[in-house]
Design a protein around this motif. Structure first.
Motif, mmCIF file in Angstrom:
data_model
loop_
_atom_site.group_PDB
_atom_site.id
_atom_site.type_symbol
_atom_site.label_atom_id
_atom_site.label_comp_id
_atom_site.label_asym_id
_atom_site.label_seq_id
_atom_site.Cartn_x
_atom_site.Cartn_y
_atom_site.Cartn_z
ATOM 1 N N LEU A 1 0.832 -1.211 0.000
ATOM 2 C CA LEU A 1 0.000 0.000 0.000
ATOM 3 C C LEU A 1 0.866 1.261 0.000
ATOM 4 C CD1 LEU A 1 -2.754 -1.038 2.589
ATOM 5 C CD2 LEU A 1 -3.094 -0.678 0.139
ATOM 6 N N CYS A 2 1.931 1.240 0.797
ATOM 7 C CA CYS A 2 2.816 2.405 0.858
ATOM 8 C C CYS A 2 3.486 2.643 -0.497
ATOM 9 C CB CYS A 2 3.881 2.208 1.941
ATOM 10 S SG CYS A 2 3.252 2.450 3.595
ATOM 11 N N GLY A 3 3.832 1.557 -1.154
ATOM 12 C CA GLY A 3 4.437 1.691 -2.491
ATOM 13 C C GLY A 3 3.486 2.390 -3.453
ATOM 14 N N ILE A 4 2.220 1.973 -3.430
ATOM 15 C CA ILE A 4 1.215 2.607 -4.303
ATOM 16 C C ILE A 4 1.065 4.082 -3.927
ATOM 17 C CG2 ILE A 4 -1.255 2.654 -4.853
ATOM 18 C CD1 ILE A 4 -1.252 -0.395 -4.563
ATOM 19 N N LEU A 5 1.034 4.329 -2.625
ATOM 20 C CA LEU A 5 0.829 5.700 -2.141
ATOM 21 C C LEU A 5 1.965 6.627 -2.593
ATOM 22 C CD1 LEU A 5 -1.093 7.291 -0.179
ATOM 23 C CD2 LEU A 5 0.607 6.848 1.581
ATOM 24 N N VAL A 6 3.197 6.175 -2.397
ATOM 25 C CA VAL A 6 4.337 7.035 -2.745
ATOM 26 C C VAL A 6 4.423 7.233 -4.249
ATOM 27 C CG1 VAL A 6 6.843 7.267 -2.636
ATOM 28 C CG2 VAL A 6 5.614 6.377 -0.669
ATOM 29 N N ARG A 7 4.154 6.176 -5.014
ATOM 30 C CA ARG A 7 4.208 6.326 -6.484
ATOM 31 C C ARG A 7 3.127 7.291 -6.963
ATOM 32 N NH1 ARG A 7 5.877 1.023 -6.229
ATOM 33 N NH2 ARG A 7 3.782 0.189 -6.294
ATOM 34 N N THR A 42 9.763 -1.294 -0.782
ATOM 35 C CA THR A 42 8.499 -0.581 -1.009
ATOM 36 C C THR A 42 8.536 0.220 -2.305
ATOM 37 O OG1 THR A 42 8.232 -0.376 1.361
ATOM 38 C CG2 THR A 42 6.916 1.101 0.007
ATOM 39 N N LEU A 43 9.652 0.904 -2.526
ATOM 40 C CA LEU A 43 9.748 1.781 -3.695
ATOM 41 C C LEU A 43 10.313 1.068 -4.914
ATOM 42 C CD1 LEU A 43 11.103 5.032 -1.988
ATOM 43 C CD2 LEU A 43 8.744 4.371 -2.442
ATOM 44 N N ARG A 44 10.638 -0.195 -4.757
ATOM 45 C CA ARG A 44 11.250 -0.989 -5.840
ATOM 46 C C ARG A 44 12.521 -0.308 -6.347
ATOM 47 N NH1 ARG A 44 5.770 -1.805 -9.246
ATOM 48 N NH2 ARG A 44 4.516 -2.719 -7.609
ATOM 49 N N GLU A 45 13.322 0.110 -5.395
ATOM 50 C CA GLU A 45 14.610 0.734 -5.712
ATOM 51 C C GLU A 45 15.700 -0.073 -5.023
ATOM 52 O OE1 GLU A 45 14.992 3.304 -7.627
ATOM 53 O OE2 GLU A 45 13.244 4.605 -7.511
ATOM 54 N N LYS A 64 19.571 4.965 0.208
ATOM 55 C CA LYS A 64 20.536 5.601 1.126
ATOM 56 C C LYS A 64 20.954 6.962 0.596
ATOM 57 C CE LYS A 64 23.079 2.901 4.247
ATOM 58 N NZ LYS A 64 24.412 2.544 4.711
ATOM 59 N N SER A 65 21.178 7.002 -0.701
ATOM 60 C CA SER A 65 21.598 8.258 -1.312
ATOM 61 C C SER A 65 20.508 9.322 -1.153
ATOM 62 C CB SER A 65 21.907 7.992 -2.788
ATOM 63 O OG SER A 65 22.049 9.196 -3.470
#
Lengths: 158, 340
Positions: free
Chosen positions: A59-65, A125-128, A134-135
């Protein structure tokens, strides 16, 4: 569409998701819109196979995207503080610091401090990659540090 | 660890406590120590503020019902429009694919006309080593760069009406089998064309098959061989030729090279063969269309230049084992099997 399963799965995460949406959007009104948009998108894409412990991350991934999409589509707006936040109050300073961040930096910082996620969890979550997270976190810390330093917060002992 | 690395670690610090090497550096570096202390204080402040605001937001969090989501979904773009970029991409790929096929077809359609634009001829690939030049391609009026590339397959890829008449593989095989190696092939006399099939009959307009004996050199006098040619006239009048070589009486399991001359008179390797335990080998040399060459010239290899020119079989030391006459006699021809 398995509506019942979706409702049951997200019910317990709704308050947290709303809180994160508000931190991302900058106020309750926009946060509420973002929260509902993200939930509707999640409802549409809901899959029974998503593990119970992975629902919040998903859900957080969807929200941030969705937040990043909205920010891309928007013109840069003036910094806003939530209604009721007094000027010079710590809360106003927090919102001001968040508004100074780029959307990607803000997403990482909010997940880190609002959801208390580790770098690895944020990356998932962000698929990164964790290095990217970290950066971005470093950039966000540097930017927030400038704001806080300007407000006299965190002055190191001499 | 230097200050730059330490500062980077401090900025990206997201663990419970700083790494040991960062701490060790901060103990010895005043600037990094201050930066680390400041970062820890900022993070503490951020946690506290996030927690305070979080408590208020969580308390006020609305409950979103399915009705609200259903209503929300109606306002969201429908799945088809969300997938519109994908549909556009798929359509674009399809258009590019169709355009590619049309260009390819147009290219090959144009290749039936003038000799200079002839479709690339397919050379046989025998053995691991293969030279670029095709024995049949040499008979084309102008050497094409395309024919200088190795051709992995033997059959022409032309399709439909543009495709020249295909050979009946059985006809070629029959021609090879029916041509027994001449017993006097070891002699020094020039090779003579041997008849195969129904000699004496007029050659049909559609094409035919033909065999030609090879003459042995002094190195292996017992060697013998035949060249089998099958030609077919396409609808546009240009013949297509398939050439194969049958070798006998050579050393067992030994590599040999079949060499010819290209349009500029340069010697080129046409095929590499390895004989079997009986010292025999069959090498399909080439197959392809010869626009601008008559059927009889295509059959005899006497086009301009003829595919038969300078055809020899060499051993690994470069000795000539078998040769063919550069001006072969007009052969007898047999009707080819009808094109299916």
């Amino acid at each position: 569409m398995p509506e019942r399963d979706f409702s049951a799965a997200v019910r317990e995460h709704q308050p947290k998701l709303y809180r994160t949406a508000c931190f991302l959007a900058g106020d309750r009104r926009d946060g509420g819109e973002l929260f509902q948009d993200a939930l509707a998108e999640a409802w549409q894409d809901w899959d029974d196979s998503i593990a119970r412990e992975a629902v919040l991350t998903w859900l957080c991934g969807i929200l941030v995207r969705r937040y990043e999409q909205r920010q891309r589509a928007r013109k840069p707006a003036a910094a806003k503080s939530p209604a009721g936040a007094q000027r010079d109050s710590p809360t106003a300073l927090l919102w001001e610091a968040l508004d100074a961040l780029l959307p990607k930096q803000r997403g990482v910082l909010v997940l880190r401090y609002a959801e208390d996620m580790s770098v690895e969890q944020i990356a998932e979550t962000l698929r990164e990659s964790p290095a990217t997270v970290k950066s971005r976190l470093g950039e966000a810390h540097a930017q927030v540090g400038e704001n806080l330093r300007g407000a006299g917060i965190g002055k190191p002992r001499s | 660890m230097n200050c730059k690395e330490a500062q980077l670690h401090i900025l990206q610090f997201a663990e419970a406590r700083p790494a040991a090497d960062v701490l060790a550096h901060a103990r010895s570096c005043e600037g990094c120590r201050r930066a680390l202390e400041e970062m820890i204080q900022h993070q503490t402040w951020l946690r506290r503020q996030f927690a305070e605001v979080s408590a208020r937001l969580l308390a006020d969090a609305p409950v979103v019902t399915e009705e609200m989501l259903r209503e929300r979904l109606q306002r969201l773009p429908p799945p088809t429009s969300r997938a519109r970029p994908l549909l556009w991409a798929a359509g674009l790929v399809a258009v590019v694919a169709v355009a590619g096929v049309m260009v390819w077809q147009a290219k090959h359609r144009a290749g039936v006309g003038p000799a200079s634009a002839a479709p690339p001829l397919k050379a046989a690939s025998v053995g691991a080593k293969r030279s670029g030049t095709n024995v049949v391609a040499r008979a084309a009026q102008k050497p094409s760069p395309a024919t200088a590339k190795p051709r992995p397959k033997q059959k022409s890829k032309l399709k439909g009406a543009e495709k020249p008449g295909e050979f009946d593989p059985d006809a070629l095989e029959m021609a090879l089998k029916s041509s027994t190696p001449p017993s006097d092939a070891a002699g020094a006399k020039p090779p003579a064309a041997s008849e195969a099939g129904q000699a004496g009959k007029p050659m049909p307009a559609t094409g035919g098959t033909r065999t030609l004996a090879l003459a042995a050199g002094d190195v292996i006098p017992t060697a013998s061989g035949n060249i089998a040619v099958a030609a077919q006239q396409a609808a546009d009048g240009s013949p297509s030729v398939s050439v194969a070589m049958n070798l006998h009486g050579l050393a067992a399991e030994t590599p040999y090279t079949i060499v010819g001359l290209d349009a500029s008179g340069q010697r080129v390797v046409l095929a590499n063969v390895i004989t079997d335990a009986n010292g025999a080998a069959t090498a399909p040399l080439a197959t392809g269309a010869l626009p601008g060459v008559s059927l009889s010239d295509a059959m005899t290899g006497t086009g301009s230049p003829g595919w038969l020119r300078g055809l020899v079989v060499l051993d690994t030391a470069g000795n000539t084992i078998l040769t063919v006459s550069p001006t072969p006699e007009t052969p007898a021809q047999t009707p080819a099997a009808p094109v299916p």
